[in-house]
Design an enzyme around this catalytic site. Structure first.
Site, PDB file in Angstrom:
ATOM      1  CG  ASP A  57     -31.607 -36.049 -37.309  1.00 54.01           C
ATOM      2  OD1 ASP A  57     -31.517 -35.158 -36.444  1.00 54.01           O
ATOM      3  OD2 ASP A  57     -31.762 -37.244 -37.064  1.00 54.01           O
ATOM      4  CG  ASP A 112     -35.345 -31.326 -43.728  1.00 53.91           C
ATOM      5  OD1 ASP A 112     -34.748 -32.415 -43.788  1.00 53.91           O
ATOM      6  OD2 ASP A 112     -36.407 -31.145 -43.140  1.00 53.91           O
ATOM      7  CD  GLU A 115     -34.680 -30.958 -37.327  1.00 51.82           C
ATOM      8  OE1 GLU A 115     -34.351 -32.143 -37.246  1.00 51.82           O
ATOM      9  OE2 GLU A 115     -35.711 -30.586 -37.889  1.00 51.82           O
ATOM     10  CD  GLU A 116     -33.206 -29.001 -41.223  1.00 55.58           C
ATOM     11  OE1 GLU A 116     -34.133 -29.703 -40.768  1.00 55.58           O
ATOM     12  OE2 GLU A 116     -32.078 -29.471 -41.528  1.00 55.58           O
ATOM     13  CG  ASP A 168     -38.504 -29.656 -37.003  1.00 54.35           C
ATOM     14  OD1 ASP A 168     -38.791 -30.779 -36.539  1.00 54.35           O
ATOM     15  OD2 ASP A 168     -38.023 -29.491 -38.145  1.00 54.35           O
ATOM     16  CG  LEU A 216     -40.472 -30.444 -43.866  1.00 53.98           C
ATOM     17  CD1 LEU A 216     -41.812 -29.738 -44.003  1.00 53.98           C
ATOM     18  CD2 LEU A 216     -39.892 -30.719 -45.239  1.00 53.98           C
ATOM     19  CG  ASP A 217     -42.023 -32.862 -36.987  1.00 52.22           C
ATOM     20  OD1 ASP A 217     -43.160 -33.377 -36.978  1.00 52.22           O
ATOM     21  OD2 ASP A 217     -41.046 -33.360 -36.401  1.00 52.22           O
ATOM     22  CD  GLU A 251     -38.253 -32.478 -33.090  1.00 51.97           C
ATOM     23  OE1 GLU A 251     -38.403 -32.845 -34.280  1.00 51.97           O
ATOM     24  OE2 GLU A 251     -37.389 -32.977 -32.336  1.00 51.97           O
TER      25      GLU A 251
HETATM   26  P1  FBP Z   1     -37.443 -34.323 -38.029  1.00 49.66           P
HETATM   27  O1  FBP Z   1     -38.035 -34.965 -39.205  1.00 49.66           O
HETATM   28  O2  FBP Z   1     -37.706 -32.887 -37.952  1.00 49.66           O
HETATM   29  O3  FBP Z   1     -36.003 -34.637 -37.833  1.00 49.66           O
HETATM   30  O4  FBP Z   1     -38.277 -34.902 -36.753  1.00 49.66           O
HETATM   31  C1  FBP Z   1     -38.057 -35.993 -36.092  1.00 49.66           C
HETATM   32  C2  FBP Z   1     -39.148 -37.036 -36.346  1.00 49.66           C
HETATM   33  O5  FBP Z   1     -39.328 -37.256 -37.699  1.00 49.66           O
HETATM   34  C3  FBP Z   1     -40.491 -36.722 -35.676  1.00 49.66           C
HETATM   35  O6  FBP Z   1     -41.340 -35.977 -36.469  1.00 49.66           O
HETATM   36  C4  FBP Z   1     -41.070 -38.113 -35.450  1.00 49.66           C
HETATM   37  O7  FBP Z   1     -41.940 -38.158 -34.354  1.00 49.66           O
HETATM   38  C5  FBP Z   1     -39.831 -38.954 -35.215  1.00 49.66           C
HETATM   39  O8  FBP Z   1     -38.713 -38.215 -35.711  1.00 49.66           O
HETATM   40  C6  FBP Z   1     -39.897 -40.257 -35.941  1.00 49.66           C
HETATM   41  O9  FBP Z   1     -38.775 -40.989 -35.565  1.00 49.66           O
HETATM   42  P2  FBP Z   1     -38.639 -42.537 -35.948  1.00 49.66           P
HETATM   43  O10 FBP Z   1     -38.465 -42.581 -37.417  1.00 49.66           O
HETATM   44  O11 FBP Z   1     -37.419 -42.983 -35.174  1.00 49.66           O
HETATM   45  O12 FBP Z   1     -39.870 -43.221 -35.478  1.00 49.66           O
END
Ligand code: FBP
Length: 339
Positions: free
Chosen positions: A20, A26, A99-100, A120, A122-123, A282
């Site tokens: 990602d 992040d 995560e990072e 994580d 920064l989610d 997560e």
């Molecule tokens: P990160 O931002 O920590 O990588 O988290 C993943 C995430 O952003 C979740 O917070 C969210 O539920 C999902 O991915 C959104 O995914 P998409 O953009 O495919 O809907």
């Protein structure tokens, strides 16, 4: 947010270990998180040093995101001990998974502590640039590896071994939601920037009776790739006049689901056969919180069977899994499609 916000939300040229995009924020939040694990009161000190916390309290000016802006904030940030020294000094942790970072951080024996934390930092990072709410998610394990030194085996274990979990949500206010294993209900805290402290505002929070508001939350753009049971379940929600809500930050979507009711799902699909979200920082923490609040957390059909999220045993630290969680009323509705 302007130039400064864009800078902070800007992508670095890097991607994290699960491919990602890695935003500057992040990386910054990962560093701060690792350092905070070293000195819990540090965050409070940053809060006092930099005035209002990195959020917008009602009525406070929008641009007050302090960390890299004002001179005091820069001084405070420079004061942050750099990992891994900070980790070594904590005395509380033996293993950290972020995560990072590609690899787990194993704290040297002479400083290793009782706990292991997967987080994580920064989610919802895809929402940073447009200033939509994001969050931090964490799960805490008790080290089980004999001796002082921890190992990855301390976190690659069944989800129900987690002893505590929580998230912080950076929205109109900064909230923290926590629970301990076996608790009934979750605890809600709100950050008071003037104190630089989280104050408990709600205790023993559970899903609204009967499942609460009829809300389903998912990225429907993926629906062509879903299996038929999921497609049918979401179609059924529409027939039943459910409202659709999707922020795209798991913390925000799960927070709303616990408070208002309904269901959040990020199922596996033909594009991502294991789903998108990660088990350790997560799936597991959110499952512990949702179950404590009287909800259900499942993987749906995964590796040939419908599984309770916390029964999973991950084999790698950045493993992914499908996530279906929310009020029992709605999760059962989805899972019944696999009968
Ligand atoms: P990160 O931002 O920590 O990588 O988290 C993943 C995430 O952003 C979740 O917070 C969210 O539920 C999902 O991915 C959104 O995914 P998409 O953009 O495919 O809907």
């Amino acid at each position: 947010m302007g130039e400064e916000g864009a800078q902070r939300g800007a992508a670095t040229s890097q991607v994290n270990s699960t491919g990602d995009d890695q935003k500057k924020l992040d990386v910054l939040s990962d560093e701060i998180f690792v350092s905070v694990l070293s000195e819990p009161p540090l965050l409070a000190r940053i809060g006092r040093a930099t005035g209002p916390a990195p959020t917008r309290w009602p009525g406070s000016p929008r641009t007050q995101l302090p960390l890299s802006s004002r001179p005091r904030a820069r001084r405070a940030r420079r004061a942050l001990p750099r990992p891994p020294q900070a980790l070594i000094n904590s005395g509380a942790c033996a293993v950290l998974v972020s995560e990072e970072r590609d690899e787990a951080i194993i704290v040297p024996e002479e400083k290793a502590g009782r706990f292991c934390v997967a987080f994580d930092p920064l989610d919802g990072s895809s929402n940073i640039d447009c200033n939509v709410s994001t969050g931090t998610i964490f799960a805490v394990y008790e080290k089980k590896t004999p001796g002082k030194l921890g190992s990855v085996a301390d976190v690659l274990r069944v989800g129900s071994d987690i002893v505590a979990a929580g998230y912080c949500m950076y929205g109109a206010a900064t909230e923290m939601v926590l629970c301990f294993k076996g608790a009934t209900g979750v605890e809600r805290f709100t950050l008071d920037p003037s104190l630089g402290e989280f104050c408990r505002t709600h205790s023993g929070v559970t899903f609204p009776a009967g499942g609460g508001k009829k809300i389903y939350s998912c990225n429907e753009g993926n629906s062509p790739y879903w299996d038929k049971p999921i497609q049918d379940a979401v179609a059924d929600f529409k027939v039943k006049k459910y409202a659709a809500r999707y922020v795209g930050s798991m913390v925000s979507d799960v927070h709303r689901t616990i408070l208002y009711g309904g269901i959040f799902l990020y199922p596996a699909d033909t594009k991502s056969p294991k789903g998108k979200l990660r088990v350790l920082y997560e799936g597991f923490p959110m499952a512990l919180l949702v179950e404590a609040a009287g909800g259900k957390a499942s993987t749906g059909m995964f590796n040939g069977s419908v599984q309770r999220m916390l029964d999973l045993v991950p084999t790698t630290i950045h493993e992914r899994c499908p996530v279906i969680l929310g009020s029992p009323r709605d999760v059962d509705l989805v899972l019944s499609r696999y009968n």
